[in-house]
Design an enzyme around this catalytic site. Structure first.
Site, short mmCIF file in Angstrom:
data_model
loop_
_atom_site.label_atom_id
_atom_site.label_comp_id
_atom_site.label_asym_id
_atom_site.label_seq_id
_atom_site.Cartn_x
_atom_site.Cartn_y
_atom_site.Cartn_z
N TRP A 1 0.79 -1.17 -0.07
CA TRP A 1 -0.09 0.13 0.01
C TRP A 1 0.87 1.17 0.01
O TRP A 1 1.75 1.43 0.69
CB TRP A 1 -0.98 -0.08 1.28
CG TRP A 1 -1.80 1.09 1.26
CD1 TRP A 1 -2.65 1.71 0.54
CD2 TRP A 1 -1.83 1.91 2.69
NE1 TRP A 1 -3.09 2.62 0.96
CE2 TRP A 1 -2.87 3.04 2.50
CE3 TRP A 1 -1.58 1.90 3.77
CZ2 TRP A 1 -3.42 3.80 3.34
CZ3 TRP A 1 -1.70 2.73 4.89
CH2 TRP A 1 -2.71 3.74 4.47
N ASP B 1 -0.42 -5.63 9.54
CA ASP B 1 -1.57 -4.64 9.08
C ASP B 1 -2.62 -5.56 8.77
O ASP B 1 -2.71 -6.38 7.71
CB ASP B 1 -1.16 -3.79 7.97
CG ASP B 1 -1.89 -2.81 7.41
OD1 ASP B 1 -3.13 -2.50 8.34
OD2 ASP B 1 -1.75 -1.75 6.72
N LYS C 1 -13.69 -0.70 7.16
CA LYS C 1 -14.43 -1.38 5.97
C LYS C 1 -15.50 -2.36 6.68
O LYS C 1 -16.44 -2.24 6.26
CB LYS C 1 -13.35 -2.31 5.17
CG LYS C 1 -12.40 -1.52 4.29
CD LYS C 1 -11.42 -0.77 4.62
CE LYS C 1 -10.46 0.02 4.13
NZ LYS C 1 -9.52 0.84 4.66
#
Length: 397
Positions: free
Chosen positions: A130, A211, A246
């Protein structure tokens, strides 16, 4: 006064999302930003979260500052979600947990802790990763390097090369790992590979920093936390940044957590003290509303069960869109290998499209992907999947 400063580049993903919002074409499709959209293209809030919000509003009162680490019942709920109620590290009090401003905040606070505790250590991130990972650790004063992860030619994980690189790192090197739904590739390690990697990291005295931004979107809430539990079971000290953006739909509420697994409870107390000092010098205390929403859902058995069912529905819909896009591409492009869509997991897939092809999708067809070729599958639905496949066929063909 500030004219001597260099211009700061726009964040590539957020800038692309802003361009999407400005696009006046009615048929536009956003497959760029990592957010979950439902079958109608809307950004949903789970019913369990709505009910939690209703309950909180009904008993609303004063809004004092939270403790620096957030509420204790929030931390307890997070540890149970990540490690399971019966995990030895939870029972022994070996995990220091605090609520953070999203998982970005967790990554940054964890980076500050590591820089202070291991000033000579560097952090190693997957190639690719990312975009913001490098920036977060670099801005915290840590050197950032990459380990091999993804083979662009085959579309598969480079596990042997990964192990070779990580096995050569000096002790106390920090290794950033994606627990599931690897961003941007969607290529995840198997359980056997996680087991092998955990043993390797334990032998080398390395520090995993996991993560976990997409818990529930790959195999399910518990299965997606398995790498975290496996690393802890291997006797490793580790850090975990997790996000509720999310799976609870609380993106703008900015709710995440940082958990640090320590060798014993005394060290966990020391670590929590250091984390609180870092937070106090930064944003002082976390947002109240976000933490209370998450706590209400996770600590109420009925709400938690309902929420888990809703997250499972999100996972299944995303998988259905993977399968649908794969099938339409197979029909439109008989010679095109779209099997990566079925191999990869979670919200993202690495399409292999070139930056020029991605630009053509956006400019000619109003289909927005990140220029790396990363696609967010949750932006697909029954009303646009054929059009997206047609657009891909045209830019490839």
């Amino acid at each position: 006064m500030f004219s001597h400063l260099a211009a700061s580049p726009d964040d590539p993903i957020l800038a692309l999302n802003e361009a999407f919002m400005r696009d006046a074409r009615a048929h536009k499709v956003n497959l760029s930003i990592g957010m979950y959209f439902d079958a109608t293209g809307a950004l949903p809030v789970p019913d369990a979260v709505r009910e939690a919000e209703r309950r909180l509003a009904a008993r609303a009162g004063a809004k004092p500052y939270l403790p620096i680490e957030g509420q204790p019942d929030f931390s307890q709920a997070v540890r149970a979600l990540l490690f399971g109620l019966g995990h030895e590290a939870v029972a022994a009090g070996r995990i220091a947990t605090l609520q953070t401003v999203g998982s970005c905040g967790a990554l940054r606070v964890g980076a500050e802790l590591l820089r202070q505790a291991f000033p000579g250590s560097a952090v190693w991130v997957s190639d690719p990763t990312w975009e913001n990972h490098r920036a977060i650790f670099h801005s915290a004063g840590m050197a950032v390097h990459a380990y091999p992860y993804f083979d662009h030619g085959t579309g598969r994980l480079r596990f042997e090369a990964l192990c070779k690189a990580i096995g050569a790192l000096p002790a106390h090197s920090v290794v950033l790992l994606h627990a599931c739904g690897h961003n941007p590739t969607g290529a995840d390690m198997t359980r056997a590979e996680w087991t092998q990697l955990a043993a390797l990291m334990a032998r080398r005295a390395l520090i995993p920093f996991v993560d976990l931004a997409y818990q529930g979107f790959c195999e399910g809430l518990d299965a997606d936390a398995a790498p975290v539990r496996l690393l802890a079971d291997a006797g490793l000290g580790l850090l975990v940044a997790n996000s509720f953006s999310k799976n609870m739909g609380v993106y703008g509420e900015r709710c995440g957590a940082l958990s640090v697994v320590c060798p014993d409870a005394a060290q966990a107390t020391l670590v929590l003290g250091q984390l609180k000092a870092i937070v106090r010098q930064n944003y002082s205390s976390p947002p109240m509303h976000a933490g209370r929403l998450v706590t209400e859902v996770l600590n109420d058995a009925a709400l938690r069960e309902a929420w888990a069912r809703e997250v499972e529905g999100m996972r299944l819909r995303t998988n259905a869109m993977r399968a649908a896009l794969h099938e339409v591409l197979r029909q439109r492009l008989p010679g095109y290998d779209a099997d990566y869509l079925l191999r990869q997991r979670g919200m993202f897939s690495f399409t292999g499209l070139s930056p020029a092809q991605v630009d053509a999708l956006r400019e000619s067809h109003a289909v927005y992907l990140v220029r790396s070729g990363r696609m967010c599958l949750s932006g697909l639905n029954g009303g646009n999947v054929d059009r997206v496949a047609d657009a891909i066929a045209r830019v490839i063909g």
